[in-house]
Write an enzyme that holds these catalytic residues in place. Sequence first.
Site, mmCIF file in Angstrom:
data_model
loop_
_atom_site.group_PDB
_atom_site.id
_atom_site.type_symbol
_atom_site.label_atom_id
_atom_site.label_comp_id
_atom_site.label_asym_id
_atom_site.label_seq_id
_atom_site.Cartn_x
_atom_site.Cartn_y
_atom_site.Cartn_z
ATOM 1 N N GLU A 93 66.685 -32.852 10.339
ATOM 2 C CA GLU A 93 65.896 -33.009 11.567
ATOM 3 C C GLU A 93 66.358 -34.224 12.364
ATOM 4 O O GLU A 93 66.646 -35.273 11.776
ATOM 5 C CB GLU A 93 64.407 -33.200 11.256
ATOM 6 C CG GLU A 93 63.686 -31.913 10.984
ATOM 7 C CD GLU A 93 63.370 -31.766 9.525
ATOM 8 O OE1 GLU A 93 64.185 -32.244 8.698
ATOM 9 O OE2 GLU A 93 62.320 -31.183 9.216
ATOM 10 N N THR A 121 74.027 -17.504 23.820
ATOM 11 C CA THR A 121 74.124 -17.211 22.399
ATOM 12 C C THR A 121 75.602 -17.327 22.057
ATOM 13 O O THR A 121 76.463 -17.351 22.942
ATOM 14 C CB THR A 121 73.628 -15.785 22.061
ATOM 15 O OG1 THR A 121 74.249 -14.867 22.957
ATOM 16 C CG2 THR A 121 72.127 -15.675 22.169
ATOM 17 N N ARG A 151 75.603 -15.704 14.698
ATOM 18 C CA ARG A 151 74.355 -15.758 15.459
ATOM 19 C C ARG A 151 73.979 -17.207 15.677
ATOM 20 O O ARG A 151 74.033 -18.010 14.751
ATOM 21 C CB ARG A 151 73.228 -15.075 14.662
ATOM 22 C CG ARG A 151 73.296 -13.662 14.806
ATOM 23 C CD ARG A 151 72.395 -12.769 14.111
ATOM 24 N NE ARG A 151 73.022 -11.516 14.431
ATOM 25 C CZ ARG A 151 72.887 -10.906 15.607
ATOM 26 N NH1 ARG A 151 72.063 -11.357 16.515
ATOM 27 N NH2 ARG A 151 73.555 -9.808 15.851
#
Length: 429
Positions: free
Chosen positions: A47, A216, A225
């Site tokens: 994070e 994307t 992806r």
Amino acid sequence: MSSRVFKLISEEAHRQKYGLEMIPSENYVSANVLKALGSILTNKYSEGFPGRRYYGGNEVIDKIENYASDLAKKLFGVPLAFMQSYSGSPANMAVTMAVCQPGEVVMGLALSSGGHLTHGAHLNFSSIFYKAVNYSVGKDWKIDFVELEKLAKKHKPKLIWVGTTAYPYKLEYKKFRKIADLVGATLVADIAHIAGLIAGGVHESPVKYVDIITTTTHKTLRGPRGAMIMVTSLGLKRDPEMKAKIERAIIPGIQGGPHNHQTAAIAVSLEEALKPSFKRYAAQVVSNAKVLAKELGTISEVHLILLSLTNYGYGLGYQAQYALEEAGMTVNKNTIPGEPASPFYPSGIRLGTPALTSRGMKEKDMVKVAGWIKRALEEIRGLDLPKEQEKRKDFLKEIKEKLHKSINLKKIRKEVEAFAGKFPVPGIQ
Ligand code: DSN
């Protein structure tokens, strides 16, 4: 190799190798992309952003994320690139949150005109938490700039999206910029469908015209992806706080820890997209699409074809998708502009060439593919969608049984499998 999952993966590998994948947003990644994606990088929590993480042990992850970002900046010629969005929709959500306050106006191409859910579609966050206004395409299936300008002047959007998912023409970013400037809107290009074409130099880049770019990474760009958010020099000039705003929107706004294996695999695909061979790939994708479109009696300037089936009958998109699947070809049913039937049982199909081109197919192969498509589509003549809604469910069950038994579709499938099996797929023996 004891998990049942591996048996199912083998089944899917067989489908991917012996079928013709023509969903225009799909592609085949390289063996190196697969290797990075399946790596131990999935084990790590990270994070925060490079140099500013909540957890320890991120020295190497920092290097990977910075490297991926540098590659994106180089490939697209932008000063800022963010790599953490899990996929396109969260990337678009992060940008909307960074640019707009809840309730402010966002404008995007209507879903029914080939736009995207996150550009202001009904039931999507973009219309639940923001005031969504949609522009559309005209009778010629091209973006109606007169309507767009009128709507922009009337609703004064904070953000205008330029991006498409079922649009067979090139986009003219300059025209969007002019309208955005008339109303002071932030202009965002969602290049998901055409990122590979832009990287390969066969579609104009939006960098000179827009403030922010989202994409994307798994469509024409041929990565895993995932998604990226990029800010242009124009965007930084418009709002020098943009970096902090986008970072805040990603975390803590929407996401937790980034998917480091995904970031690494994106970096591998960006390395590949920077090679001269990728330019040849992008050019071949478009050239193949042009030939396929022409053979099917329509036009494409990009990688995809939106084929109306109204010549075959009423509401035949679902039937066509199923018939083609029975014949070993994967496409998706799609609404056409001014859809005469229903969004659930529409009148068209959407298909494209990015995946076939990755397997090495060329123009002459597209002529063969078009031949199989046309033969398969003959099987849906007379299978028009009932106008009465209550009859549709049973009707579709019946026609699926009929198409499943079709000798002609079985014959085409055999030919398709023999043909497709000759073209290699990375990661599949
Ligand atoms: N689902 C994608 C497509 O197929 O175009 C859009 O996000």
